[in-house]
Design a protein around this motif. Structure first.
Motif, PDB file in Angstrom:
ATOM      1  N   MET A 122      -1.388   0.942  -7.167  1.00 44.97           N
ATOM      2  CA  MET A 122      -1.883   2.033  -6.341  1.00 44.97           C
ATOM      3  C   MET A 122      -1.371   1.755  -4.925  1.00 44.97           C
ATOM      4  O   MET A 122      -1.562   0.658  -4.395  1.00 44.97           O
ATOM      5  N   ILE A 123      -0.714   2.736  -4.326  1.00 44.38           N
ATOM      6  CA  ILE A 123      -0.082   2.544  -3.019  1.00 44.38           C
ATOM      7  C   ILE A 123      -1.006   3.041  -1.914  1.00 44.38           C
ATOM      8  O   ILE A 123      -1.380   4.216  -1.864  1.00 44.38           O
ATOM      9  N   LEU A 124      -1.364   2.124  -1.022  1.00 43.36           N
ATOM     10  CA  LEU A 124      -2.142   2.467   0.173  1.00 43.36           C
ATOM     11  C   LEU A 124      -1.191   2.356   1.362  1.00 43.36           C
ATOM     12  O   LEU A 124      -0.771   1.260   1.734  1.00 43.36           O
ATOM     13  N   HIS A 125      -0.842   3.502   1.933  1.00 48.22           N
ATOM     14  CA  HIS A 125       0.241   3.562   2.924  1.00 48.22           C
ATOM     15  C   HIS A 125      -0.307   3.981   4.285  1.00 48.22           C
ATOM     16  O   HIS A 125      -0.982   4.990   4.413  1.00 48.22           O
ATOM     17  N   PHE A 126       0.034   3.195   5.319  1.00 52.55           N
ATOM     18  CA  PHE A 126      -0.348   3.528   6.693  1.00 52.55           C
ATOM     19  C   PHE A 126       0.911   3.614   7.547  1.00 52.55           C
ATOM     20  O   PHE A 126       1.809   2.781   7.435  1.00 52.55           O
ATOM     21  N   ASP A 127       0.947   4.614   8.423  1.00 51.93           N
ATOM     22  CA  ASP A 127       2.063   4.786   9.355  1.00 51.93           C
ATOM     23  C   ASP A 127       1.482   4.850  10.763  1.00 51.93           C
ATOM     24  O   ASP A 127       0.733   5.769  11.100  1.00 51.93           O
ATOM     25  N   PHE A 128       1.839   3.866  11.598  1.00 51.89           N
ATOM     26  CA  PHE A 128       1.247   3.780  12.933  1.00 51.89           C
ATOM     27  C   PHE A 128       2.189   4.269  14.038  1.00 51.89           C
ATOM     28  O   PHE A 128       2.006   3.907  15.203  1.00 51.89           O
ATOM     29  N   SER A 129       3.184   5.064  13.689  1.00 54.02           N
ATOM     30  CA  SER A 129       4.050   5.638  14.716  1.00 54.02           C
ATOM     31  C   SER A 129       3.367   6.854  15.336  1.00 54.02           C
ATOM     32  O   SER A 129       2.486   7.465  14.734  1.00 54.02           O
TER      33      SER A 129
ATOM     34  N   MET B  82      -7.402   4.982  14.594  1.00 59.01           N
ATOM     35  CA  MET B  82      -8.388   5.378  13.588  1.00 59.01           C
ATOM     36  C   MET B  82      -7.894   6.585  12.787  1.00 59.01           C
ATOM     37  O   MET B  82      -8.067   6.652  11.556  1.00 59.01           O
ATOM     38  N   LYS B  83      -7.263   7.520  13.469  1.00 58.85           N
ATOM     39  CA  LYS B  83      -6.750   8.706  12.785  1.00 58.85           C
ATOM     40  C   LYS B  83      -5.727   8.314  11.726  1.00 58.85           C
ATOM     41  O   LYS B  83      -5.703   8.869  10.625  1.00 58.85           O
ATOM     42  N   ARG B  84      -4.875   7.334  12.040  1.00 58.22           N
ATOM     43  CA  ARG B  84      -3.873   6.887  11.072  1.00 58.22           C
ATOM     44  C   ARG B  84      -4.529   6.215   9.860  1.00 58.22           C
ATOM     45  O   ARG B  84      -4.042   6.341   8.730  1.00 58.22           O
ATOM     46  N   ILE B  85      -5.619   5.530  10.082  1.00 61.89           N
ATOM     47  CA  ILE B  85      -6.352   4.905   8.966  1.00 61.89           C
ATOM     48  C   ILE B  85      -6.945   5.987   8.067  1.00 61.89           C
ATOM     49  O   ILE B  85      -6.850   5.919   6.830  1.00 61.89           O
ATOM     50  N   VAL B  86      -7.538   6.988   8.683  1.00 62.36           N
ATOM     51  CA  VAL B  86      -8.127   8.096   7.918  1.00 62.36           C
ATOM     52  C   VAL B  86      -7.045   8.817   7.121  1.00 62.36           C
ATOM     53  O   VAL B  86      -7.237   9.138   5.935  1.00 62.36           O
ATOM     54  N   GLU B  87      -5.913   9.079   7.757  1.00 65.47           N
ATOM     55  CA  GLU B  87      -4.820   9.766   7.063  1.00 65.47           C
ATOM     56  C   GLU B  87      -4.333   8.951   5.870  1.00 65.47           C
ATOM     57  O   GLU B  87      -4.078   9.509   4.790  1.00 65.47           O
ATOM     58  N   GLY B  88      -4.200   7.629   6.054  1.00 65.59           N
ATOM     59  CA  GLY B  88      -3.765   6.783   4.944  1.00 65.59           C
ATOM     60  C   GLY B  88      -4.756   6.795   3.793  1.00 65.59           C
ATOM     61  O   GLY B  88      -4.362   6.860   2.614  1.00 65.59           O
ATOM     62  N   ALA B  89      -6.050   6.735   4.125  1.00 62.38           N
ATOM     63  CA  ALA B  89      -7.085   6.752   3.084  1.00 62.38           C
ATOM     64  C   ALA B  89      -7.118   8.099   2.365  1.00 62.38           C
ATOM     65  O   ALA B  89      -7.253   8.167   1.130  1.00 62.38           O
ATOM     66  N   ASP B  90      -6.992   9.169   3.132  1.00 64.96           N
ATOM     67  CA  ASP B  90      -7.037  10.512   2.545  1.00 64.96           C
ATOM     68  C   ASP B  90      -5.868  10.716   1.572  1.00 64.96           C
ATOM     69  O   ASP B  90      -6.041  11.264   0.473  1.00 64.96           O
TER      70      ASP B  90
ATOM     71  N   PHE C 154      -4.359   8.398  -0.019  1.00 63.10           N
ATOM     72  CA  PHE C 154      -4.653   7.505  -1.140  1.00 63.10           C
ATOM     73  C   PHE C 154      -5.543   8.218  -2.157  1.00 63.10           C
ATOM     74  O   PHE C 154      -5.281   8.188  -3.369  1.00 63.10           O
ATOM     75  N   PHE C 155      -6.573   8.874  -1.670  1.00 65.85           N
ATOM     76  CA  PHE C 155      -7.490   9.598  -2.564  1.00 65.85           C
ATOM     77  C   PHE C 155      -6.786  10.751  -3.269  1.00 65.85           C
ATOM     78  O   PHE C 155      -7.020  11.015  -4.450  1.00 65.85           O
ATOM     79  N   LYS C 156      -5.899  11.440  -2.549  1.00 68.11           N
ATOM     80  CA  LYS C 156      -5.195  12.571  -3.160  1.00 68.11           C
ATOM     81  C   LYS C 156      -4.173  12.100  -4.194  1.00 68.11           C
ATOM     82  O   LYS C 156      -3.905  12.804  -5.177  1.00 68.11           O
ATOM     83  N   ALA C 157      -3.613  10.916  -3.971  1.00 64.35           N
ATOM     84  CA  ALA C 157      -2.648  10.367  -4.927  1.00 64.35           C
ATOM     85  C   ALA C 157      -3.323   9.933  -6.214  1.00 64.35           C
ATOM     86  O   ALA C 157      -2.715   9.978  -7.291  1.00 64.35           O
ATOM     87  N   TYR C 158      -4.610   9.517  -6.116  1.00 65.16           N
ATOM     88  CA  TYR C 158      -5.352   9.021  -7.278  1.00 65.16           C
ATOM     89  C   TYR C 158      -6.698   9.746  -7.340  1.00 65.16           C
ATOM     90  O   TYR C 158      -7.763   9.160  -7.108  1.00 65.16           O
TER      91      TYR C 158
END
Length: 568
Positions: free
Chosen positions: A89-96, A111-119, A121-125
């Motif tokens: 399962m890929i948990l991907h964060f982009d901090f640019s 924090m926004k980048r963390i939320v985006e990565g988690a969101d 992740f949920f949509k992928a699985y």
């Protein structure tokens, strides 16, 4: 005609869109067997980090299993996949792209980048977590709390696949903070800082293999080093010989691309000479015998050349040119621009500097010149020229970066002399020299700067200082290559201006510069005589005997007096 993936960083789009792709999938097995489970890989901006991260996402992501043959079948790893293909399962964060204009916006952006990565992740699985779990996790207000809740839910739900964390541009925002708000950077990565707390959660999750693998890209190790024990599990493979070519283009790869965009065979060698000068030169390990080309710069050229069937008007990508201010910010870390002028002087006057390479930065000591040179190296503003007794000789990787330094140097000269140095005026003065063979306006500008140098700087003024001023002014135009210490049969011409392909320049220009501390007619005439003979010797060599359109001048500074003459 081929599709050039300039600016494209999504591996799937590149492959399915039939864009040109230089196969780098053979590095995937190397990462598994010769890297480690938790990896940090650093390269300068616009070097292909995001595309590599995207490649790993599609290779390891369980949700892409049915697409494996389509995405990788034609490439190296597709012929010999590893056992871990599509097993995570890929948990991907982009901090640019985080807004760093204030401390509050920086924290909110992280924090926004963390939320985006988690969101994502949920949509992928979508079947892995209940809607209620997702809602509660995304409502967390701190990065470490959200990450911890997500990882806990993964364990609670007994999910089949472990997590592979991909982090792109981990230090993009931090590098900006370093240059203008060092105290806040230190706070963010310290024991109680939000950045360190987030990475501590990831580290803890590796203990029971909830997170089984991590791959992090960025530019500099300073952010990771500053977290100390907060995330001390990463193996930094940046300087490892085996991974040197994982991003960037080799000479043979660039040549092949030029053939694909149909550069005529009888022009191929001259085109490669230009590309080598502008875009090559990156070497990230002292024992590597070859350099790498910046892939973004090469693709920029390839796209424009293929579209127009001729050289681009500007060989310097505007996106790279915008990095000029970043150089100045680095020199001003902790408001120490004055202290680091010696580094800039060495680079603009000698073209190189000797330094050790800092492999581990520390916030517990002052940021010194070795730290600065190393940071410039990691960020792509310097490269390794050769080994030097336990350290290295660093130099500019290419003409693009050299221009950026000279632009910065000229800005400092403007501030120091309080002169209104007009770039348009300089450009027109050099055009007059190129078209009409008249250097008067250009030399007048040099004379004004020399006369306005402060007494303190005048006391330390040398021939190299004069050369740095002349060269920085010359770099304000885009129709000449500005060569310094131009080699001619083991002799070195001070400055040679060579017309860039595609510009209608009437004359190439050879300059010999001389300097004496004291003014005087005898001293000036002696210097003219010496320089005149040197120029004659240079122009008699094989490099120049086929050139018939050269204008040659001697520029002499004695004290605060400046005089010039044409070659006789």
């Amino acid at each position: 005609m081929i599709k050039i993936p300039y600016g494209e960083s999504d591996y799937r789009k590149v492959i399915l869109g039939n864009y040109f792709y230089q196969d780098r999938t053979h590095y995937i097995p190397f990462l598994e067997t010769h890297g480690g489970s938790f990896l940090l890989f650093l390269r300068p901006r616009r070097f292909g980090k995001s595309l590599t991260t995207s490649m790993l996402r599609y290779y390891y992501g369980a949700q892409y299993k049915n697409d494996f043959q389509t995405l990788f079948g034609n490439y190296s790893v597709g012929q010999n996949p590893t056992a871990f293909a599509n097993q995570y399962m890929i948990l991907h964060f982009d901090f640019s792209g985080i807004n760093t204009t204030s401390e509050e916006k920086t924290a909110q952006g992280f924090m926004k980048r963390i939320v985006e990565g988690a969101d994502k992740f949920f949509k992928a699985y979508p079947k892995a977590f209940t809607k209620e779990q997702q809602k509660k996790i995304l409502e967390r207000s701190e990065p470490n709390e959200l990450a911890s809740a997500l990882l806990t839910a993964h364990d609670t739900n007994g999910l089949q696949h472990k997590i592979y964390v991909l982090i792109d541009e981990y230090d993009h925002f931090a590098n900006e903070l370093i240059s203008f708000n060092f105290p806040y950077f230190s706070q963010a990565v310290s024991q109680n800082g939000f950045v360190r707390k987030f990475y501590e959660v990831l580290k803890i999750a590796t203990w029971d293999s909830t997170i089984d693998r991590i791959f992090i890209t960025g530019v500099s190790p300073i952010t990771m080093d500053s977290m100390t024990s907060g995330f001390n599990i990463a193996s930094n493979i940046t300087l490892k010989h085996r991974f040197h070519d994982m991003m960037g283009f080799t000479e043979s790869e660039v040549r092949k691309l030029m053939q694909l965009i149909e550069v005529p065979e009888n022009q191929l060698d001259s085109v490669m000479n230009d590309l080598r000068l502008w875009y090559d030169g990156y070497r990230f390990e002292g024992d590597i015998p070859h350099h790498l080309y910046n892939p973004n710069m090469v693709l920029y050229f390839a796209q424009l050349y293929q579209d127009e069937k001729k050289y681009p008007k500007e060989l310097l990508d505007a996106n790279i040119a915008s990095d000029y201010m970043k150089i100045r910010n680095l020199f001003n870390i902790q408001n120490q621009e004055g202290r680091f002028i010696a580094v800039l002087d060495a680079l603009t006057q000698q073209g190189e500097i000797a330094s050790s390479l800092v492999r581990h930065f520390s916030l517990q000591r002052d940021f010194n010149s070795n730290d600065l040179v190393s940071l410039l190296f990691y960020m792509g503003f310097l490269t390794i020229k050769t080994d030097d007794l336990g350290g290295y000789i660093f130099t500019f990787p290419n003409y693009v970066i050299k221009k950026l330094y000279n632009n910065y140097f000229l800005e400092l000269v403007r501030n120091q002399t309080e002169l209104q140095i007009d770039n348009l005026y300089i450009d027109n003065a050099i055009k007059t020299m190129a078209r009409d063979g008249n250097p008067t306006a250009f030399f007048d500008q040099v004379a004004q700067i020399v006369k306005r140098m402060s007494p303190r700087d005048a006391a330390h003024f040398t021939e190299n200082s004069l050369k740095a001023i002349v060269v920085s002014l010359l770099h304000q135009q885009n129709f000449y290559y500005v060569h310094t210490e131009y080699e001619t049969d083991w002799k070195y011409m001070d400055v040679f201006l060579e017309a860039i392909r595609g510009y209608k320049v009437n004359f190439d220009v050879a300059l010999e510069l001389k300097f004496a501390k004291k003014a005087g007619k005898v001293a000036i005439n002696t210097l003219f005589k010496e320089a005149n003979q040197q120029l004659k010797d240079y122009l008699a060599t094989d490099k120049f005997n086929q050139r018939t359109n050269i204008k040659s001048w001697i520029l002499v500074v004695a004290g605060d007096k400046l005089a010039w003459r044409a070659l006789t």
